[in-house]
Design a protein around this motif. Structure first.
Motif, PDB file in Angstrom:
ATOM      1  N   MET A 113       5.426  11.308   6.937  1.00  9.98           N
ATOM      2  CA  MET A 113       4.291  10.969   6.096  1.00  9.98           C
ATOM      3  C   MET A 113       4.690  10.984   4.622  1.00  9.98           C
ATOM      4  N   LYS A 114       5.497  12.000   4.233  1.00  7.10           N
ATOM      5  CA  LYS A 114       5.900  12.121   2.841  1.00  7.10           C
ATOM      6  C   LYS A 114       6.813  10.964   2.443  1.00  7.10           C
TER       7      LYS A 114
ATOM      8  N   THR B  62       7.022  -3.129  -8.390  1.00  7.02           N
ATOM      9  CA  THR B  62       6.154  -4.302  -8.530  1.00  7.02           C
ATOM     10  C   THR B  62       5.492  -4.320  -9.899  1.00  7.02           C
ATOM     11  N   LEU B  63       5.025  -3.176 -10.368  1.00  6.91           N
ATOM     12  CA  LEU B  63       4.406  -3.080 -11.680  1.00  6.91           C
ATOM     13  C   LEU B  63       5.394  -3.465 -12.781  1.00  6.91           C
TER      14      LEU B  63
ATOM     15  N   ALA C  91       5.977   3.974  -0.791  1.00  4.84           N
ATOM     16  CA  ALA C  91       4.882   3.200  -1.357  1.00  4.84           C
ATOM     17  C   ALA C  91       4.854   3.346  -2.884  1.00  4.84           C
ATOM     18  N   ALA C  92       5.138   4.531  -3.390  1.00  5.52           N
ATOM     19  CA  ALA C  92       5.160   4.754  -4.834  1.00  5.52           C
ATOM     20  C   ALA C  92       6.292   3.959  -5.483  1.00  5.52           C
TER      21      ALA C  92
END
Length: 56
Positions: A1-2, A15-16, A8-9
């Motif tokens: 999960m981590k 992307t940003l 994702a971060a």
């Protein structure tokens, strides 16, 4: 999960960064280089420099 949250971060920030760079490039399409305010001096002038060779 981590690992999923970390992945994702990373994808989000990459992307940003890509979108910010793309935005910066598209805003500067009509970019005109700035004129440098450097002064050109005549290098053929004789310099007033004295070199003293003294033996001791």
């Amino acid at each position: 999960m981590k690992k999923n949250i970390m992945g994702a971060a990373v994808i989000f920030f990459v992307t940003l960064a890509f979108l910010l760079v793309l935005d910066d490039i598209t805003r500067n399409i009509n970019y005109e280089p700035q004129q440098n305010s450097t002064e050109v001096h005549d290098t053929n002038q004789q310099l007033n420099v004295a070199i003293l060779d003294e033996e001791q």
